[in-house]
Design an enzyme around this catalytic site. Structure first.
Site, PDB file in Angstrom:
ATOM      1  N   GLN A  81      85.659  -7.040  62.459  1.00 50.52           N
ATOM      2  CA  GLN A  81      86.347  -7.706  63.573  1.00 50.52           C
ATOM      3  C   GLN A  81      85.347  -8.335  64.548  1.00 50.52           C
ATOM      4  OE1 GLN A  81      89.711  -8.117  63.635  1.00 50.52           O
ATOM      5  NE2 GLN A  81      89.464  -7.215  61.605  1.00 50.52           N
ATOM      6  N   GLU A  88      75.476  -3.823  85.597  1.00 47.14           N
ATOM      7  CA  GLU A  88      76.008  -2.517  85.208  1.00 47.14           C
ATOM      8  C   GLU A  88      76.214  -2.473  83.694  1.00 47.14           C
ATOM      9  OE1 GLU A  88      79.711   0.415  86.430  1.00 47.14           O
ATOM     10  OE2 GLU A  88      79.495  -1.511  87.425  1.00 47.14           O
ATOM     11  N   LEU A  89      75.699  -1.427  83.049  1.00 42.00           N
ATOM     12  CA  LEU A  89      75.709  -1.346  81.580  1.00 42.00           C
ATOM     13  C   LEU A  89      77.127  -1.458  81.009  1.00 42.00           C
ATOM     14  CD1 LEU A  89      73.998  -0.733  79.004  1.00 42.00           C
ATOM     15  CD2 LEU A  89      74.642   1.656  79.322  1.00 42.00           C
ATOM     16  N   ASN A 109      76.065  -9.772  63.297  1.00 43.42           N
ATOM     17  CA  ASN A 109      76.775 -10.617  64.271  1.00 43.42           C
ATOM     18  C   ASN A 109      76.068 -11.959  64.432  1.00 43.42           C
ATOM     19  OD1 ASN A 109      79.223  -9.378  65.632  1.00 43.42           O
ATOM     20  ND2 ASN A 109      77.807  -7.653  65.645  1.00 43.42           N
ATOM     21  N   HIS A 169      80.026  -5.214  72.363  1.00 49.65           N
ATOM     22  CA  HIS A 169      79.912  -3.758  72.440  1.00 49.65           C
ATOM     23  C   HIS A 169      80.971  -3.145  71.520  1.00 49.65           C
ATOM     24  CE1 HIS A 169      78.964   0.135  74.121  1.00 49.65           C
ATOM     25  NE2 HIS A 169      80.264   0.359  74.206  1.00 49.65           N
ATOM     26  N   LEU A 178      68.774  -3.772  79.982  1.00 49.04           N
ATOM     27  CA  LEU A 178      68.068  -4.832  80.705  1.00 49.04           C
ATOM     28  C   LEU A 178      68.045  -4.536  82.202  1.00 49.04           C
ATOM     29  CD1 LEU A 178      69.752  -7.653  78.664  1.00 49.04           C
ATOM     30  CD2 LEU A 178      67.329  -7.033  78.549  1.00 49.04           C
TER      31      LEU A 178
HETATM   32  C1  GAR Z   1      77.241  -3.948  66.387  1.00 46.49           C
HETATM   33  O1  GAR Z   1      78.246  -3.059  66.026  1.00 46.49           O
HETATM   34  C2  GAR Z   1      77.244  -4.159  67.888  1.00 46.49           C
HETATM   35  O2  GAR Z   1      78.518  -4.130  68.455  1.00 46.49           O
HETATM   36  C3  GAR Z   1      76.423  -2.985  68.340  1.00 46.49           C
HETATM   37  O3  GAR Z   1      75.407  -2.852  67.386  1.00 46.49           O
HETATM   38  C4  GAR Z   1      75.855  -3.354  66.142  1.00 46.49           C
HETATM   39  C5  GAR Z   1      74.865  -4.389  65.693  1.00 46.49           C
HETATM   40  O4  GAR Z   1      75.148  -4.847  64.392  1.00 46.49           O
HETATM   41  N1  GAR Z   1      75.907  -3.200  69.657  1.00 46.49           N
HETATM   42  C6  GAR Z   1      75.674  -2.224  70.524  1.00 46.49           C
HETATM   43  O5  GAR Z   1      75.862  -1.059  70.281  1.00 46.49           O
HETATM   44  C7  GAR Z   1      75.137  -2.692  71.864  1.00 46.49           C
HETATM   45  N2  GAR Z   1      75.038  -1.613  72.769  1.00 46.49           N
HETATM   46  P1  GAR Z   1      74.453  -6.177  63.861  1.00 46.49           P
HETATM   47  O6  GAR Z   1      72.960  -6.043  64.130  1.00 46.49           O
HETATM   48  O7  GAR Z   1      74.748  -6.144  62.381  1.00 46.49           O
HETATM   49  O8  GAR Z   1      75.059  -7.351  64.568  1.00 46.49           O
END
Ligand code: GAR
Length: 196
Positions: free
Chosen positions: A180, A150-151, A14, A116, A100
């Site tokens: 996506q 809140e998480l 990301n 998320h 956090l």
């Molecule tokens: C992604 O799918 C993101 O949505 C998820 O971790 C992955 C990271 O991928 N995030 C969470 O689960 C946050 N709780 P990346 O390191 O390749 O961006």
């Protein structure tokens, strides 16, 4: 200059999508925005090596070196604030896998965002794809949202929906969702930058 501070824990795909969008969309000129620091809580995060190879400023705040969440968050905040003297940075959680503290979130309230891998409010927390498959959902997806104490809650900025197909595993679904994520996260950030 509007500093962008990106927090990662893993592959950082990301982050890469955001950096690419910043380059092709000329965020530097259009929004006076630039990546000021990439911070990882894991020294071995793959994304950290990629960021360093690109010549981006990186830092590690290893959560294992701190006795409490509060102490870790204090060090994290210091590492962010060092590159953000005016207190305007956009703090971008991109696969950052630490919970956090409310104090930390409050400090950056309104300018801290997360992605998320579920269609919130469904499936906050971990193992989202497995849980969506087990629940018999026909669709999964991802949500970009403002971070609150809140998480996995807070104003939704973007969502993307993908089908869950017969035979999907958590991995195949995760891969479909991730493509996506790479579209909606840069878009959400650009919209925030455009809004000032
Ligand atoms: C992604 O799918 C993101 O949505 C998820 O971790 C992955 C990271 O991928 N995030 C969470 O689960 C946050 N709780 P990346 O390191 O390749 O961006």
């Amino acid at each position: 200059m509007r500093p962008l501070v990106i927090l990662i824990s893993g592959a950082g795909s990301n982050m890469q999508a955001i950096v690419r969008a910043a380059e092709t969309g000329r965020w530097h000129e259009r929004y006076r925005a630039a990546v000021a620091r990439v911070i990882s809580n894991r020294p071995d995060a793959r994304g950290l090596a990629w960021a360093a190879e690109q010549g981006m400023p990186t830092a590690v705040v290893d959560h294992r070196a701190f006795p409490s969440r509060e102490a870790f968050d204090a060090a994290l905040a210091q590492t962010i604030d060092e590159v953000d003297p005016a207190g305007r940075a956009l703090v971008i959680l991109a696969g950052f896998m630490r919970i956090l503290t409310p104090g930390f979130v409050q400090r950056y309230e309104g300018r801290i965002v997360n992605i998320h891998p579920s269609l919130l409010p469904a499936f906050p927390g971990l193992h989202t794809h497995q849980r969506a498959i087990e629940a018999g959902c026909r669709f999964g997806g991802a949500t970009v949202h403002r971070v609150t104490a809140e998480l996995d809650h807070g104003e939704y900025l973007e969502q993307a929906v993908v089908p869950i197909l017969p035979g999907d595993t958590p991995d195949t679904l995760a891969a479909r969702v991730l493509t996506q994520e790479h579209l909606i996260y840069p878009r959400a950030i650009e919209r925030l930058l455009a809004a000032g």
